[in-house]
Write a protein that holds these residues in place. Structure first.
Motif, PDB file in Angstrom:
ATOM      1  N   SER A   2       0.831  -1.205   0.000  1.00 53.01           N
ATOM      2  CA  SER A   2       0.000   0.000   0.000  1.00 53.01           C
ATOM      3  C   SER A   2       0.864   1.253   0.000  1.00 53.01           C
ATOM      4  O   SER A   2       1.994   1.255   0.495  1.00 53.01           O
ATOM      5  CB  SER A   2      -0.923   0.002   1.217  1.00 53.01           C
ATOM      6  N   GLU A  23      -6.782   5.616   5.771  1.00 53.64           N
ATOM      7  CA  GLU A  23      -6.479   4.276   6.268  1.00 53.64           C
ATOM      8  C   GLU A  23      -7.595   3.294   5.923  1.00 53.64           C
ATOM      9  O   GLU A  23      -7.332   2.110   5.655  1.00 53.64           O
ATOM     10  CB  GLU A  23      -6.244   4.316   7.779  1.00 53.64           C
ATOM     11  N   GLU A  25      -9.126   3.298   3.246  1.00 56.08           N
ATOM     12  CA  GLU A  25      -8.900   2.958   1.841  1.00 56.08           C
ATOM     13  C   GLU A  25      -7.673   2.072   1.646  1.00 56.08           C
ATOM     14  O   GLU A  25      -7.322   1.728   0.517  1.00 56.08           O
ATOM     15  CB  GLU A  25      -8.725   4.240   1.019  1.00 56.08           C
ATOM     16  N   GLY A  26      -6.994   1.760   2.752  1.00 57.15           N
ATOM     17  CA  GLY A  26      -5.857   0.853   2.680  1.00 57.15           C
ATOM     18  C   GLY A  26      -4.497   1.509   2.627  1.00 57.15           C
ATOM     19  O   GLY A  26      -3.474   0.823   2.471  1.00 57.15           O
ATOM     20  N   TYR A  27      -4.441   2.842   2.755  1.00 56.97           N
ATOM     21  CA  TYR A  27      -3.158   3.541   2.717  1.00 56.97           C
ATOM     22  C   TYR A  27      -2.487   3.537   4.094  1.00 56.97           C
ATOM     23  O   TYR A  27      -3.159   3.501   5.131  1.00 56.97           O
ATOM     24  CB  TYR A  27      -3.350   4.997   2.281  1.00 56.97           C
ATOM     25  N   GLN A  28      -1.168   3.613   4.082  1.00 53.31           N
ATOM     26  CA  GLN A  28      -0.405   3.870   5.298  1.00 53.31           C
ATOM     27  C   GLN A  28      -0.325   5.385   5.469  1.00 53.31           C
ATOM     28  O   GLN A  28      -0.001   6.089   4.507  1.00 53.31           O
ATOM     29  CB  GLN A  28       1.006   3.280   5.199  1.00 53.31           C
ATOM     30  N   ARG A 115      -6.092   9.048  -5.718  1.00 51.51           N
ATOM     31  CA  ARG A 115      -5.934   7.886  -6.601  1.00 51.51           C
ATOM     32  C   ARG A 115      -5.329   8.285  -7.942  1.00 51.51           C
ATOM     33  O   ARG A 115      -4.432   7.615  -8.462  1.00 51.51           O
ATOM     34  CB  ARG A 115      -7.286   7.207  -6.824  1.00 51.51           C
TER      35      ARG A 115
END
Length: 231
Positions: A2, A23, A25-28, A115
Motif C-alpha cells: 500500500s 487508512e 482505503e488501505g493507505y499507510q 488515486r
C-alpha cells in the motif's frame, strides 16, 4: 504494497479525519501538525504522496513545498487551500504542486484526486529505455530520465507539465480533446473541470514555445490541442 501518504495539516480534527478515511482505503498514513515537522517526516521516510495544508505554523505549506521540490520533482503533492485563496493555488502550481483541493472539501473528491495522483506517479516511474527519445522539430523528451530539450536548451518542467508534454509528444499531429487529456494525464476519476488542462497547456507553452523559432503546441478551437510543426 500500500502507498504511504504524509498528511501535513495543523487542524487536528481535519488531520484525524483524513487519517481515518485514508487508512480505511488501505493507505499507510503519517501525520504532521506543522510545516517543520512535516519536513522532518518527509526527510526521514519514503512517502508516495503528500497532502499539504497551505496555512500552517512554524513553516507554511508553500515553503515546505519549495523545499521538497528543490530536491524531489516526482513525489505527488496535493495542496489543501482555503476557498478563494487564488494566490496560494497559483504559487503552489508554479512551485510544482500536483493538484489542489479547496476547503471545505468532499472526502470522495479528495480520495479521487489521491488515486489519480498516485496512478500517474506510478506511470511516470515505469521503466523505459534511457535511450528512448521522443522528438518533434528541435524538441526532445526522454521518458526515462525525464529530460526535455528545445534547441539543445534544457527545460525544467514540473511532474504534471512533463506528463502532459509527454502525452502530446506520443500523440503528435493528433488533435486531442480536453476530456481526453484530462483522462490520460490526470486520471479517469479526476474530479476537477477541464479548465485545468488549459492552465497547464499555458504553462507548458511558456516553457517550450516562447522564445523559439516556431510554435509546436496549437489550439484547435472548440476541441482541444495538437502538437505539430507549423505549416
Amino acid at each position: 504494497m500500500s502507498a504511504t501518504i504524509l498528511v501535513v495539516e495543523d487542524e487536528r480534527k481535519i488531520a484525524r479525519l483524513l487519517q481515518i478515511e485514508l487508512e480505511s482505503e488501505g493507505y499507510q498514513v503519517q501525520v504532521a501538525f506543522d510545516g517543520l515537522t512535516g519536513w522532518n517526516s518527509y526527510r526521514e521516510q519514503v512517502v508516495d504522496l503528500i497532502l499539504l495544508d497551505v496555512m500552517m505554523p512554524v513553516m507554511s505549506g508553500i515553503e515546505l513545498l519549495r523545499r521538497i521540490r528543490s530536491e524531489d520533482e516526482q513525489t505527488p503533492v496535493i495542496l489543501l487551500t482555503a476557498k478563494g485563496a487564488v494566490e496560494d493555488k497559483v504559487s503552489g502550481l508554479d512551485l510544482g504542486a500536483t493538484d489542489y483541493v479547496t476547503k471545505p472539501f468532499e472526502i470522495e473528491e479528495l480520495l479521487a484526486r489521491v488515486r489519480a495522483a498516485l496512478r500517474n506517479s506510478r506511470k511516470a516511474t515505469v521503466q523505459a529505455s534511457p535511450g528512448e527519445w521522443l522528438t518533434i522539430a528541435d524538441l526532445r523528451l526522454n521518458p526515462a530520465t525525464r529530460e526535455v530539450y528545445r534547441d539543445e536548451r534544457g527545460i525544467q518542467l514540473t511532474q504534471r507539465e512533463f506528463d502532459l508534454l509527454a502525452y502530446l509528444m506520443r500523440n503528435q499531429r493528433l488533435v486531442l480533446h480536453r476530456e481526453q487529456l484530462l483522462t490520460e494525464v490526470w486520471g479517469f476519476d479526476y474530479a476537477g473541470d477541464t479548465n485545468v488542462v488549459d492552465v497547464y497547456i499555458r504553462y507548458v507553452r511558456k516553457k517550450v514555445d516562447e522564445g523559439f523559432g516556431q510554435e509546436l503546441i496549437h489550439t484547435v478551437r472548440g476541441i482541444g490541442y495538437v502538437l505539430r510543426e507549423s505549416v
